[in-house]
Scaffold this active site. Structure first.
Site, PDB file in Angstrom:
ATOM      1  N   CYS A 273      56.233  27.777 117.488  1.00  0.00           N
ATOM      2  CA  CYS A 273      56.163  29.225 117.712  1.00  0.00           C
ATOM      3  C   CYS A 273      56.638  29.608 119.106  1.00  0.00           C
ATOM      4  O   CYS A 273      57.241  30.665 119.308  1.00  0.00           O
ATOM      5  CB  CYS A 273      54.747  29.716 117.476  1.00  0.00           C
ATOM      6  SG  CYS A 273      53.489  28.925 118.523  1.00  0.00           S
ATOM      7  N   HIS A 409      48.883  30.796 119.611  1.00  0.00           N
ATOM      8  CA  HIS A 409      50.083  31.145 118.855  1.00  0.00           C
ATOM      9  C   HIS A 409      50.953  32.083 119.687  1.00  0.00           C
ATOM     10  O   HIS A 409      50.471  33.093 120.198  1.00  0.00           O
ATOM     11  CB  HIS A 409      49.696  31.809 117.539  1.00  0.00           C
ATOM     12  CG  HIS A 409      50.828  32.012 116.590  1.00  0.00           C
ATOM     13  ND1 HIS A 409      51.765  31.031 116.318  1.00  0.00           N
ATOM     14  CD2 HIS A 409      51.194  33.093 115.848  1.00  0.00           C
ATOM     15  CE1 HIS A 409      52.634  31.495 115.436  1.00  0.00           C
ATOM     16  NE2 HIS A 409      52.319  32.740 115.145  1.00  0.00           N
ATOM     17  N   ASN A 429      56.347  37.810 113.921  1.00  0.00           N
ATOM     18  CA  ASN A 429      55.861  36.449 113.781  1.00  0.00           C
ATOM     19  C   ASN A 429      57.014  35.548 113.347  1.00  0.00           C
ATOM     20  O   ASN A 429      58.133  36.013 113.100  1.00  0.00           O
ATOM     21  CB  ASN A 429      54.713  36.412 112.766  1.00  0.00           C
ATOM     22  CG  ASN A 429      53.842  35.179 112.911  1.00  0.00           C
ATOM     23  OD1 ASN A 429      54.041  34.359 113.800  1.00  0.00           O
ATOM     24  ND2 ASN A 429      52.874  35.030 112.026  1.00  0.00           N
TER      25      ASN A 429
END
Length: 462
Positions: A273, A409, A429
């Protein structure tokens, strides 16, 4: 612990802790913050519970539910900051309770000093769950989500979930190697439906939680595969603070509508990520400074950033430095994403963009909004609590469950606004467009929800 020692400790802590403003990410570089194991938490948690129950008769004492915590050095001892749920028994004694009370859940924050196996309670802050939450959602809070939930499933619950699980397998094209694995995944799915319901009950926004493509993964599997523990364990490279700008932000902003954001990407079964968050930021910076939107290579960072750990996690600050030191980024078309580490194949002659530097942004959300509107999408890191089951709406998790201490994240802020008078951040995302709202997550804006303001940064393109 001797009274004099207690007094000295209190004076020390008041001068270094209590009188200082609590930062969003409270640990200094030489300190650590992590999810402590149940064994590490056992002694300070039991002591805090004993202090909470002090003077209570048998049958009226609270019992410990879920606990999470952090610790830091304090002289020759350790200072534990704990967040815990306590289950209060029913109260039918008219001398204690004017009206009969049913069993209730209490949320508590404790600070416990431990030295030479002696404990001292420095702070206790407790309140019933319903006092803070029922104004947002009419729900039964006896089902409060235990963070260490290992309760057995209700009888025949997996059987009742079987039709939903079959639909899940069809929707997400799931196959399993054996009947035993399928049965195991059904059990995981059923337990996850209970977890999603509990998360739903405690969300203070408009978010809906339920079946997603991650519903057959255990919590441990999901965290290991898709999240990034390095964000809370390592400090990374120091960055200069961003230059001051006009802090007046328009009421709403969305860089997607202005052509500064590429399509939603998918990191796959890889904790990369951090790379997607950074390339998304650089894509926006290049567009705003050069007028061209290019989809850039995350794989280059997985292969060639030797400071970060590819699919095991990384930090945006390190990634910016790698891009600068390498000489730029290639495009996605030229250096495609594989979802695992390969030999570095970067060619400076193939690089299509470069950066000059990177900066750290303010933790003030109003200033973050102003910077975003004026300067472009922002790399941020958040606590991903509840995101495994997020479907749509504005998420506003109960703070003890989505603590800014446990960010795991990295994502991309692309805009902000209001829905039904609820302020939100629009977050890109990297789990594909078949998750969330076409790949996007909407998070409550204005309270530092889930640590969204703790690690905001951007590349600089001159």
């Amino acid at each position: 612990m001797a009274p004099l020692l207690q007094l000295l400790w209190l004076l020390t802590l008041l001068s270094t802790v209590a009188l200082s403003p609590v930062p969003a990410k409270p640990w200094a570089d030489d300190e650590q913050a992590w999810n402590l194991s149940s064994q590490e938490l056992l002694a300070p948690a039991r002591f805090a519970l004993d202090m909470y129950n002090y003077g209570r008769a048998a049958g009226t004492r609270a019992v410990l539910g879920a606990v999470r915590g952090r610790v830091r050095r304090a002289g020759q001892g350790s200072l534990f900051s704990l967040e815990a749920t306590l289950e209060e028994p029913p109260c039918n004694d008219p001398l204690v309770c004017p009206l009969p009370e049913t069993k209730k859940t209490v949320l508590c924050s404790f600070e416990v000093l431990e030295e030479l196996k002696e404990h001292l309670l420095l702070r206790r802050d407790c309140s019933p769950v319903n006092a803070k939450v029922t104004e947002f959602r009419n729900a039964t809070f006896s089902s409060f989500l235990p963070l260490l939930d290992k309760d057995p499933l209700p009888q025949d619950f997996s059987v009742k979930m079987a039709p939903l699980f079959k639909d899940f397998m069809t929707t997400y094209n799931r196959t399993y190697e054996s009947r035993e694995e399928a049965q195991w995944r059904l059990t995981v799915f059923a337990r996850n439906m209970i977890r999603a319901q509990k998360i739903q009950a405690l969300d203070r926004g408009t978010a809906q939680y339920g079946i997603t493509k991650f519903s057959d993964l255990t919590e441990e599997e999901f965290h290991t595969i898709y999240l990034n523990p390095l964000l809370q364990k390592e400090s990374g490279r120091k960055m200069s603070p961003a230059k001051s700008i006009n802090d007046l932000a328009p009421p709403e902003w969305d860089w997607r509508k202005k052509g500064a954001v590429t399509e939603v990407k998918n990191q796959g079964m890889c904790g990369s990520c951090w790379a997607f968050s950074v390339t998304g930021n650089v894509e926006g910076q290049w567009f705003l400074n050069r007028g061209t939107l290019l989809s850039l290579s995350e794989q280059e960072l997985l292969d060639c950033d030797k400071v970060d750990k590819a699919c095991l996690g990384g930090l945006p600050s390190n990634a910016y430095a790698a891009i600068k030191n390498l000489g730029g980024l290639e495009t996605e078309d030229d250096y495609g994403y594989q979802g695992h580490v390969q030999t570095c194949n970067f060619s400076a002659q193939m690089a299509k963009v470069y950066i000059n530097d990177s900066v750290e942004l303010s933790r003030n959300e109003n200033k973050i909004a102003a910077w975003l509107a004026q300067k472009g999408p922002i790399s941020v890191a958040i606590n991903a609590f509840g995101m495994q089951f997020y479907r749509h709406g504005i998420a506003h998790p109960f703070r003890p469950l989505c603590s800014p201490w446990f960010i795991d994240h990295a994502v991309l802020l692309v805009g902000y606004g209001n829905r039904s008078n609820i302020p939100y951040w629009a977050i890109k995302n990297s789990w594909g467009s078949d998750w969330g709202e076409e790949g996007y997550y909407y998070l409550y804006r204005g309270s530092g929800a889930c640590g969204v303001n703790t690690m905001a940064s951007s590349a600089v393109v001159n």
